[in-house]
Design a protein around this motif. Structure first.
Motif, PDB file in Angstrom:
ATOM      1  N   TYR B 315      54.021   5.883  75.414  1.00 41.06           N
ATOM      2  CA  TYR B 315      52.887   4.991  74.771  1.00 41.06           C
ATOM      3  C   TYR B 315      51.952   5.793  73.786  1.00 41.06           C
ATOM      4  CZ  TYR B 315      52.839   2.935  79.593  1.00 41.06           C
ATOM      5  OH  TYR B 315      53.328   2.347  80.772  1.00 41.06           O
ATOM      6  N   ASP B 316      51.972   6.993  73.676  1.00 39.55           N
ATOM      7  CA  ASP B 316      51.155   7.941  72.683  1.00 39.55           C
ATOM      8  C   ASP B 316      51.486   8.977  72.405  1.00 39.55           C
ATOM      9  OD1 ASP B 316      48.588   7.959  71.246  1.00 39.55           O
ATOM     10  OD2 ASP B 316      47.982   6.656  72.540  1.00 39.55           O
ATOM     11  N   LEU B 317      51.216   9.563  71.456  1.00 39.77           N
ATOM     12  CA  LEU B 317      51.527  11.017  70.986  1.00 39.77           C
ATOM     13  C   LEU B 317      49.976  11.701  70.836  1.00 39.77           C
ATOM     14  CD1 LEU B 317      53.581  13.008  69.750  1.00 39.77           C
ATOM     15  CD2 LEU B 317      53.102  12.402  67.590  1.00 39.77           C
ATOM     16  N   LEU B 318      49.895  12.827  71.950  1.00 37.46           N
ATOM     17  CA  LEU B 318      48.420  13.399  71.938  1.00 37.46           C
ATOM     18  C   LEU B 318      48.202  14.578  71.176  1.00 37.46           C
ATOM     19  CD1 LEU B 318      47.845  12.645  75.536  1.00 37.46           C
ATOM     20  CD2 LEU B 318      47.685  11.075  73.579  1.00 37.46           C
ATOM     21  N   GLU B 319      49.672  15.415  70.848  1.00 37.01           N
ATOM     22  CA  GLU B 319      49.523  16.534  70.147  1.00 37.01           C
ATOM     23  C   GLU B 319      50.917  16.581  69.261  1.00 37.01           C
ATOM     24  OE1 GLU B 319      48.551  20.005  72.490  1.00 37.01           O
ATOM     25  OE2 GLU B 319      50.228  21.101  71.567  1.00 37.01           O
ATOM     26  N   SER B 327      41.781  12.117  68.175  1.00 34.86           N
ATOM     27  CA  SER B 327      40.775  11.463  67.353  1.00 34.86           C
ATOM     28  C   SER B 327      41.395  10.948  66.121  1.00 34.86           C
ATOM     29  CB  SER B 327      39.562  12.552  66.959  1.00 34.86           C
ATOM     30  OG  SER B 327      40.142  13.759  66.701  1.00 34.86           O
ATOM     31  N   GLU B 328      42.605  10.559  65.974  1.00 32.56           N
ATOM     32  CA  GLU B 328      43.427   9.751  65.017  1.00 32.56           C
ATOM     33  C   GLU B 328      43.505   8.469  65.493  1.00 32.56           C
ATOM     34  OE1 GLU B 328      44.321  10.819  62.167  1.00 32.56           O
ATOM     35  OE2 GLU B 328      44.157  13.120  62.665  1.00 32.56           O
ATOM     36  N   THR B 329      43.765   7.468  64.625  1.00 32.54           N
ATOM     37  CA  THR B 329      43.759   6.048  64.994  1.00 32.54           C
ATOM     38  C   THR B 329      45.122   5.869  65.819  1.00 32.54           C
ATOM     39  OG1 THR B 329      44.764   5.314  63.275  1.00 32.54           O
ATOM     40  CG2 THR B 329      42.546   5.177  63.104  1.00 32.54           C
ATOM     41  N   LEU B 330      45.277   4.895  66.583  1.00 29.60           N
ATOM     42  CA  LEU B 330      46.325   4.624  67.345  1.00 29.60           C
ATOM     43  C   LEU B 330      47.548   4.253  66.390  1.00 29.60           C
ATOM     44  CD1 LEU B 330      47.996   3.484  69.956  1.00 29.60           C
ATOM     45  CD2 LEU B 330      46.991   1.265  69.601  1.00 29.60           C
ATOM     46  N   THR B 331      47.070   3.541  65.222  1.00 29.58           N
ATOM     47  CA  THR B 331      48.391   3.118  64.177  1.00 29.58           C
ATOM     48  C   THR B 331      48.849   4.415  63.822  1.00 29.58           C
ATOM     49  OG1 THR B 331      46.805   1.544  63.391  1.00 29.58           O
ATOM     50  CG2 THR B 331      48.639   2.037  62.110  1.00 29.58           C
ATOM     51  N   TYR B 332      47.948   5.409  63.486  1.00 20.29           N
ATOM     52  CA  TYR B 332      48.526   6.934  63.215  1.00 20.29           C
ATOM     53  C   TYR B 332      49.487   7.576  64.180  1.00 20.29           C
ATOM     54  CZ  TYR B 332      49.045  11.555  61.283  1.00 20.29           C
ATOM     55  OH  TYR B 332      49.503  12.636  60.881  1.00 20.29           O
ATOM     56  N   ARG B 333      48.902   7.536  65.320  1.00 17.22           N
ATOM     57  CA  ARG B 333      49.758   8.219  66.550  1.00 17.22           C
ATOM     58  C   ARG B 333      50.909   7.582  66.654  1.00 17.22           C
ATOM     59  NH1 ARG B 333      44.563   7.516  69.096  1.00 17.22           N
ATOM     60  NH2 ARG B 333      45.629   6.270  70.615  1.00 17.22           N
ATOM     61  N   ARG B 334      50.960   6.068  66.603  1.00 16.48           N
ATOM     62  CA  ARG B 334      52.257   5.673  66.979  1.00 16.48           C
ATOM     63  C   ARG B 334      53.172   5.915  65.887  1.00 16.48           C
ATOM     64  NH1 ARG B 334      54.530   2.104  70.840  1.00 16.48           N
ATOM     65  NH2 ARG B 334      56.311   1.282  69.955  1.00 16.48           N
ATOM     66  N   SER B 335      52.875   5.802  64.646  1.00 16.62           N
ATOM     67  CA  SER B 335      53.598   6.185  63.540  1.00 16.62           C
ATOM     68  C   SER B 335      54.367   7.607  63.650  1.00 16.62           C
ATOM     69  CB  SER B 335      53.181   5.946  62.279  1.00 16.62           C
ATOM     70  OG  SER B 335      52.562   6.969  61.783  1.00 16.62           O
ATOM     71  N   VAL B 336      53.605   8.494  64.169  1.00 17.80           N
ATOM     72  CA  VAL B 336      54.125   9.747  64.325  1.00 17.80           C
ATOM     73  C   VAL B 336      55.228   9.760  65.627  1.00 17.80           C
ATOM     74  CG1 VAL B 336      53.791  12.333  64.211  1.00 17.80           C
ATOM     75  CG2 VAL B 336      52.093  10.820  63.044  1.00 17.80           C
ATOM     76  N   SER B 386      41.666   2.465  67.742  1.00 18.71           N
ATOM     77  CA  SER B 386      41.121   3.144  68.816  1.00 18.71           C
ATOM     78  C   SER B 386      41.722   4.636  68.828  1.00 18.71           C
ATOM     79  CB  SER B 386      41.485   2.369  70.089  1.00 18.71           C
ATOM     80  OG  SER B 386      42.984   2.495  70.371  1.00 18.71           O
ATOM     81  N   LEU B 387      40.699   5.378  69.226  1.00 13.44           N
ATOM     82  CA  LEU B 387      41.082   6.880  69.641  1.00 13.44           C
ATOM     83  C   LEU B 387      41.437   6.868  70.906  1.00 13.44           C
ATOM     84  CD1 LEU B 387      37.498   8.268  68.397  1.00 13.44           C
ATOM     85  CD2 LEU B 387      39.541   7.455  66.918  1.00 13.44           C
ATOM     86  N   TYR B 388      42.142   8.321  71.083  1.00 13.03           N
ATOM     87  CA  TYR B 388      42.560   8.402  72.665  1.00 13.03           C
ATOM     88  C   TYR B 388      41.406   9.003  73.411  1.00 13.03           C
ATOM     89  CZ  TYR B 388      45.871   9.342  76.358  1.00 13.03           C
ATOM     90  OH  TYR B 388      46.466   9.495  77.547  1.00 13.03           O
ATOM     91  N   HIS B 389      40.706   8.196  74.058  1.00 15.38           N
ATOM     92  CA  HIS B 389      39.762   8.606  75.074  1.00 15.38           C
ATOM     93  C   HIS B 389      40.135   9.436  76.212  1.00 15.38           C
ATOM     94  CE1 HIS B 389      36.858   6.023  72.528  1.00 15.38           C
ATOM     95  NE2 HIS B 389      38.014   4.913  72.784  1.00 15.38           N
ATOM     96  N   ALA B 390      39.112  10.243  76.673  1.00 11.36           N
ATOM     97  CA  ALA B 390      39.233  10.919  77.691  1.00 11.36           C
ATOM     98  C   ALA B 390      38.593   9.867  79.030  1.00 11.36           C
ATOM     99  CB  ALA B 390      38.491  12.085  77.786  1.00 11.36           C
ATOM    100  N   GLY B 391      39.640   9.368  79.745  1.00 10.94           N
ATOM    101  CA  GLY B 391      39.159   8.633  80.950  1.00 10.94           C
ATOM    102  C   GLY B 391      39.152   7.108  80.553  1.00 10.94           C
ATOM    103  N   ASP B 396      38.186  -0.596  74.108  1.00  8.96           N
ATOM    104  CA  ASP B 396      39.304  -0.583  73.286  1.00  8.96           C
ATOM    105  C   ASP B 396      40.739  -0.488  73.692  1.00  8.96           C
ATOM    106  OD1 ASP B 396      38.018   0.301  71.096  1.00  8.96           O
ATOM    107  OD2 ASP B 396      38.094   2.313  71.451  1.00  8.96           O
ATOM    108  N   TRP B 397      40.749  -0.417  75.175  1.00  8.87           N
ATOM    109  CA  TRP B 397      41.902  -0.617  75.932  1.00  8.87           C
ATOM    110  C   TRP B 397      41.838  -1.615  77.050  1.00  8.87           C
ATOM    111  CZ3 TRP B 397      45.786   3.998  76.670  1.00  8.87           C
ATOM    112  CH2 TRP B 397      46.125   4.779  75.365  1.00  8.87           C
ATOM    113  N   TRP B 398      42.646  -2.631  77.095  1.00 10.87           N
ATOM    114  CA  TRP B 398      42.618  -3.531  78.329  1.00 10.87           C
ATOM    115  C   TRP B 398      44.093  -3.688  78.826  1.00 10.87           C
ATOM    116  CZ3 TRP B 398      37.996  -5.021  79.243  1.00 10.87           C
ATOM    117  CH2 TRP B 398      36.915  -4.919  78.457  1.00 10.87           C
TER     118      TRP B 398
END
Lengths: 334, 530
Positions: B315-319, B327-336, B386-391, B396-398
């Motif tokens: 779903y996502d790239l955290l590191e 704290s990057e946007t979902l769009t950016y994280r998804r592209s990486v 959206s950022l990647y929130h803790a918890g 932002d996410w549904w």
């Protein structure tokens, strides 16, 4: 001819023309004790121990026809000699002894064999036929001595006080509540629910020595309750009133607390296996002491317990009754 | 043993998590050091081989208690726990001992080499020196199976607070390879045997359920839609050459999924992926029931690897390259993320979870209806910026799940529960109609309130028709609506099908037994999903 028979109205003594703890209205109800499954409304007359009279009047009303009889005194009813012997279950509880033409039958109602200090201690009575309960008729039920349980409750209260918690004991209004008050006497101020306090007053008026208690009322400060010992009946166990106390810790006092599942099911903070019913050794000891030739097993683990008695050489038979509706008996259904 | 017994009593006398954690903290502060690693091992399911089998223990207990076996069985049935039943039926001890817990455990392990007579002597003498509560614990030590309402996570939280160490480090440490006899408590909590710097995970970002129509979320152009997958949410970490897979339950599950181990070689160091562990075969996500065959096993057979191969939809790239991207946007994280997964040499096992393209909300609602065909539970909606929130963070996410299937059934069997529910009929079996017969289709334990359980309980007592051991056949009268997530063919069940995750949706007191669904209704549903 047998002295008792089991009818759809209750245990019937044909020779005497009366019933013992009937569940449908009859002319004369000989009553073992004041729990609601043993004494019901609507009988023309009641015969019970004098202390049970207090309970019946409190619960069923003042204008009833109630005759009383002390322990160990006999009265003749249509030629049947009827007498009461202490059952040790709750204050005023009695075993009913019937004698007719040399034949003796004892209907014990509910009983426990350990002396609890407030109810008159159980006395075994020799008989030909014995009617026994079996609420805790499994070998997993072996009670610790009362003083050990009271020590555990005191430790718990003292830990609660250290942690600024309010100790709330959940106990049946008739029986357990009086036992706690007497067993924990001197360990703090008692605050009791009205259903308990009404009985306490009647018992005191009838001459029973009970430590001082205060009926819970809105005037009492929560801080006072926090320091004291609150006792309420099971109906209030999950009430908002308890939740609104200062850090309430609830402790249920019931034989069912012997088993972990029983404790968790009730989701109390603590459970104390304090019971007004005989445990496994208590039941077996009491039955052996009667030297009865025939045992009828009424409410509880009836089939298991009568099978065990038969295999141990004691002739036993289970009978269907409507007993076992009292609060402690209802806890886990057989 | 006494201090441990006190811990167990404290854990049992409260049902509040905070009280339990407090009890654990005070235990780990006060208990003797050599005992502690054993307790940690026990609570995390590191189970030693049992030295004496259950049948023998039970036999010796019945002998000692001088009761017939059937009476023991009745007692066991009422208690719901063998260790506890034994503790309760035994005669009172004649002497008392105060041996430390670890000695008891070591002695029990030493029994493996001894004869049956020696084992018996040891067990009987132990019972005779312990009170009821201690005996219960001792019996649990024999079985090694200690379920006491302490999750690995709760234990880790307590250890973290007690030792002032981060909880993820403790989790890594206690999930690692260690033997309670060969490690001390300080080494264990500091993770001396593992490198906890490599494994620490990020808190998962969670979504709220979307209860209203998605129109309220604004412009569809601001949102990314994905399928909501029903597997094990996981985080894959590759740092300094080591690979770790965490489940959302904060457990390390690396060893369970060998298919993903290639990532140790192929992912660059300093990479953390968030995603779903799924069973994927020929490019299709398989039902959760298939993945389930793979979970919590010590060994995985070749057949299981073939029938339930595991993959990871990310779903996502955290590191990335050791840098925190949360704290990057979902769009950016998804592209990486797409770049990173695109560079993997092994294809088709770890891929980005597909994005669902849609022009407007109605179109998405239509697509959502087809989720079940993909073994998906519905749609996830994530804001593109959206950022990647803790918890959990509202807004932002549904998750927009499809409604469960339901079927009206009648209860035909009841059985007493165990544990907290021992003594009450709480486990029910439900049937649907097939011609003039009733065919069982589901068993369910939950979904009723305590009050309803009592009501059903008294119905069972009054309407039991037959006894089969602990099971009661009851008059088919009570109608329940059963909700379930899926349906599958099954050779093991008489109905020829099995419902996935059945639970009681409601008690249909308004319906009679002749108004329930038929087996044909379910067959139709089954064929429509194949």
């Amino acid at each position: 001819m047998a002295l008792i028979s089991f009818t759809n109205k209750g245990i019937y003594c044909r020779q005497g023309g009366f019933y013992i703890d009937p569940w449908q209205p009859v002319d004369l109800a000989v009553t073992t004790h004041g729990h609601s499954d043993h004494v019901r409304w609507g009988n023309k007359a009641y015969l019970c121990h004098e202390l049970t009279r207090s309970v019946i009047e409190q619960r069923l009303g003042e204008d009833l026809h109630i005759e009383t009889l002390p322990y160990n005194k006999a009265v003749g009813i249509n030629g049947v000699k009827v007498s009461f012997f202490p059952a040790g279950h709750v204050i005023g509880s009695a075993q009913v002894r019937l004698e007719y033409k040399g034949e003796v039958c004892v209907v014990s109602g509910d009983y426990k064999t350990e002396d609890d200090g407030v109810s008159t201690a159980f006395e075994p009575v020799k008989c030909h036929t014995f009617v026994s309960e079996s609420t805790f008729g499994l070998p997993i039920y072996k009670w610790q001595p009362q003083h050990v349980i009271m020590d555990n409750i005191r430790d718990w209260i003292s830990r609660n006080r250290d942690q600024q918690k309010t100790s709330v004991l959940i106990a049946y209004s008739l029986g357990k509540a009086q036992r706690l008050i007497s067993g924990l006497s001197g360990y703090g101020e008692f605050y009791t629910h009205a259903s308990i306090e009404n009985l306490n007053r009647r018992f005191r008026n009838a001459g029973v020595m009970l430590p001082e208690t205060t009926m819970i009322n809105p005037e009492i400060k929560k801080e006072a309750l926090q320091q004291g010992i609150v006792i309420v009946p099971p109906a209030l166990a999950d009430s908002r009133w308890i939740k609104n106390l200062i850090q309430p810790a609830t402790g249920i006092c019931s034989g069912w607390m012997q088993v972990r599942a029983g404790r968790r099911w009730r989701s109390a903070d603590a459970g104390f296996a304090l019971s007004d019913h005989a445990d496994w050794p208590g039941l077996l000891g009491a039955i052996r002491a009667t030297e009865a030739e025939q045992v009828y097993v009424t409410h509880g683990y009836t089939s298991v317990f009568s099978r065990y008695l038969n295999e141990s050489g004691i002739k036993a038979q289970e009978v269907k009754t409507r007993y076992g509706q009292e609060e402690e008996e209802q806890e886990v259904l057989p | 043993m006494k201090r441990f017994t006190q811990l167990i009593r404290e854990l049992e006398t409260s049902n509040k998590t905070n009280d339990k954690i407090a009890a654990l903290i005070s235990y780990f502060t006060e208990a003797a050091d050599p005992d502690k690693p054993y307790v940690i091992a026990m609570f995390t399911g590191k189970r030693p081989r049992r030295p004496v089998n259950t049948a023998l223990i039970r036999l010796w207990a019945t002998e000692l208690a001088r009761i017939p076996d059937w009476l023991f069985a009745e007692s066991y049935h009422s208690v719901g726990d063998l260790s506890e039943t034994i503790a309760l039926v035994l005669p009172p001890p004649t002497r008392l001992s105060n041996r430390p817990l670890h000695e008891w455990i070591q002695d029990l392990q030493a029994l493996h080499l001894q004869t049956e007579a020696e084992k018996k002597q040891f067990i009987l003498s132990a019972w005779d020196s312990l009170d009821t509560q201690e005996r219960f614990i001792f019996n649990k030590l024999i079985s090694g199976n200690f379920r006491i309402g302490v999750s690995a996570k709760m234990l880790v939280n307590a250890l973290a607070r007690q030792s002032g160490t981060e909880s993820s480090k403790i989790m890594h440490s206690i999930m690692g390879k260690w033997e309670p006899s060969a490690i001390n408590f300080a080494e264990l909590t500091s993770g001396a045997h593992v490198n906890t710097d490599n494994s620490w995970p990020y808190p998962f970002c969670l979504a709220y359920a979307l209860e209203n129509a998605p129109e309220a979320l604004g412009s569809p152009g601001e949102w990314q839609a994905e399928w909501k997958w029903d597997g094990i949410r996981g985080q894959i970490i590759k740092r300094n050459g080591e690979l770790f897979i965490w489940s959302r339950g904060e457990e390390l599950v690396t060893a369970q999924f060998p298919e993903l181990h290639f990532l140790a070689a192929e992912l660059p160091d300093g990479t953390v992926l968030d995603g779903e562990i799924l069973s994927i075969k020929d490019g299709n996500v398989q039902a959760f029931s298939i993945l389930q065959q793979r979970l919590n096993r010590k060994t995985i057979s070749k057949a299981q690897l073939l029938s339930a191969p595991v993959g990871f939809y990310s779903y996502d790239l955290l590191e990335y390259a050791g840098a925190d991207l949360r704290s990057e946007t979902l769009t950016y994280r998804r592209s990486v993320l797409e770049q990173v997964t695109g560079q993997l040499k092994t294809k088709g096992i770890v891929i980005p979870s597909p994005v669902v393209a849609f022009g407007n909300w109605e179109e998405l609602a239509m697509l959502r209806e087809s989720a079940r065909q993909l073994n998906s539970e519905g749609i996830m909606l994530k804001k593109l910026d959206s950022l990647y929130h803790a918890g959990r963070n509202r807004g932002d996410w549904w998750k927009w799940k499809i409604n469960p299937y339901t079927v009206d059934t009648v209860m035909i069997y009841a059985q007493k529960g165990s544990g907290r529910r021992a003594g009450y009929y709480t486990d029910y079996t439900f049937a649907v109609r097939d011609g003039d017969q009733l065919i069982t289709v589901a068993k369910a334990y939950s979904g009723l309130t305590d009050k309803e359980i009592k009501e059903v309980n008294s119905f069972v007592l009054k309407n039991a028709v037959e006894k089969f051991g602990p099971v009661r056949t009851v008059k088919p009268e009570l109608v329940f609506e059963i909700a379930f997530e899926g349906i599958a063919e099954s050779k093991r069940h008489k109905a020829g099908l099995a419902l996935r995750f059945p639970r009681i949706a409601r008690w249909r007191k308004d319906k009679k037994a002749d108004e329930i669904n038929t087996l044909d209704d379910l067959r139709q549903l089954l064929h429509s999903t194949l």
